[in-house]
Design an enzyme around this catalytic site. Sequence first.
Site, PDB file in Angstrom:
ATOM      1  N   ALA A  11       0.800  -1.224   0.000  1.00  0.00           N
ATOM      2  CA  ALA A  11       0.000   0.000   0.000  1.00  0.00           C
ATOM      3  C   ALA A  11       0.830   1.271   0.000  1.00  0.00           C
ATOM      4  CB  ALA A  11      -0.944   0.007   1.209  1.00  0.00           C
ATOM      5  N   GLN A  75      -6.059  -0.294   1.656  1.00  0.00           N
ATOM      6  CA  GLN A  75      -5.718   0.454   2.868  1.00  0.00           C
ATOM      7  C   GLN A  75      -5.756   1.936   2.498  1.00  0.00           C
ATOM      8  OE1 GLN A  75      -1.714  -0.003   4.360  1.00  0.00           O
ATOM      9  NE2 GLN A  75      -2.320   0.422   6.482  1.00  0.00           N
ATOM     10  N   GLY A  80       0.171   1.832   9.355  1.00  0.00           N
ATOM     11  CA  GLY A  80       1.077   0.817   9.851  1.00  0.00           C
ATOM     12  C   GLY A  80       0.793  -0.559   9.289  1.00  0.00           C
ATOM     13  N   ASN A 230      13.803   0.696  -1.447  1.00  0.00           N
ATOM     14  CA  ASN A 230      13.245   2.002  -1.106  1.00  0.00           C
ATOM     15  C   ASN A 230      13.613   3.091  -2.100  1.00  0.00           C
ATOM     16  OD1 ASN A 230      11.939   1.354   1.487  1.00  0.00           O
ATOM     17  ND2 ASN A 230      14.025   0.857   2.118  1.00  0.00           N
ATOM     18  N   HIS A 366      19.784  -7.024 -48.068  1.00  0.00           N
ATOM     19  CA  HIS A 366      20.226  -5.694 -47.651  1.00  0.00           C
ATOM     20  C   HIS A 366      19.179  -4.627 -47.902  1.00  0.00           C
ATOM     21  CE1 HIS A 366      23.632  -7.707 -49.915  1.00  0.00           C
ATOM     22  NE2 HIS A 366      22.760  -7.605 -50.870  1.00  0.00           N
ATOM     23  N   ASN A 380      13.990 -14.091 -54.135  1.00  0.00           N
ATOM     24  CA  ASN A 380      15.114 -13.184 -53.898  1.00  0.00           C
ATOM     25  C   ASN A 380      14.604 -11.749 -53.924  1.00  0.00           C
ATOM     26  OD1 ASN A 380      18.235 -12.629 -53.947  1.00  0.00           O
ATOM     27  ND2 ASN A 380      17.333 -11.266 -55.482  1.00  0.00           N
TER      28      ASN A 380
END
EC number: 2.7.7.23
Length: 457
Positions: A11, A75, A80, A230, A366, A380
Amino acid sequence: MNNLAAVILAAGKGTRMKSNIVKVMHPLGGLPMVSWPVNTAREAGASNIVLVTGHQSEKVQDFFEGQSDVRFAVQEEQLGTGHAVACALPALLGFSGMVLILCGDVPLISTATLKAMVKQHRSRHAVITVLTADFAQPNGYGRIVKDGDGFIKRIVEEKDATDAERRITEINSGIYCVESDFLTVAIPNLKNDNAQREYYLTDIIKEAANLGLLCQAFPVADPAEVMGINDRAQLAEAGQLLRGRINKALMLDGTTLIDPQTTYIDRGVRIGKDTTIHPNVHISGDTEIGNNCLIEPSVVIKGCKIGNGVTIKAGSVMMDAVIHDDVAIGPMAHLRPGTELKEHVKIGNFVETKKIVMGEGSKASHLTYLGDAAIGTNVNIGCGTITCNYDGVKKHRTVIGDDVFVGSDVQFVAPVTIGRNSLIAAGTTVTRDVPPDSLAIARAPQVNKEGWKLKKK
């Protein structure tokens, strides 16, 4: 283990990331950070996973949409870790068993460690098992306080610890295994009488110990597994550790990495035996690579299916392409989504493809653009060929039959179909269909003006 659930705490905003993206959604090894503990909990046997979200909750939930074993709790206010688990409890109603509690910003925890912790928790009939680590520099972590028998009495957060407790080097990782019956009783009893004025999940340890219930530590073998993220420096460090795990597993399974430290391969990429990968290669997404392939330096591959015996030369970029066996690509080729190359195709330097199927044995060696095209076998494609597929409003398709020879500097103005075994002369702009077995030539006749240069002097 159908009696195992998991709660993932995700959260927090992560202000130290200094980002508009919530911390747990920062990419790590090709996945959002939070998906690592979710996947690990699942691999450890958790069949019921509750993800507690808060900041940018919609973005987190959108990523896990469709994963039936993941439910969500929000939350709204971050009060906490104990409060976060309280938010998750309604999603666990009716569940009885063990609950793993993990952190969304601790992505390196391994499946083996979680399985071993759960096994010890069950065998010792513990109520709470705490995953711990021994850090020489434990600053910032909660400390493990034990009784004389080695069981955990309490966990004290650093800001609330005494000087003696701060000298303890065994720390709380934030990862737990808790009996659900105790968890549902203990969480409502939490109080926020601490320096942070938060509801600490760690306080359930003290309550269990006061009741005489077994609270044990499970020391992690590799402290790097409990590394929290963090900031972006720690994110990069975790990425390096994850790459090490991924690359080591590939090498042990038969893939050669010339320099593992500069090879970037995401979780879930599958690579066959005796394939060799050179430095600075990036492979991501739902990619599968077969056996006996060679991938030269500085190649980028995302979401591709690649067969056996394929050579991809330096500097090539490929996305959402299907490559069959024994194909040669590059150097400096660009294969865009929708490209399918059949067996023995050659795509050379500075060739770009998009939404094409190229038949067996065909080649564009190419400096070519091939888009929205179906190309037959043994064709080709000369240097400088372009399929002109866009008229300013919509895309159109070019179809080239088997055994066609396309000279240099040819433009196909789609929609156009070239019959099999035809020859398109160099410098031709094709605006109409070409029948099989034909020569198509559309260019101004050459005019030589003798002496013209001398007259200009």
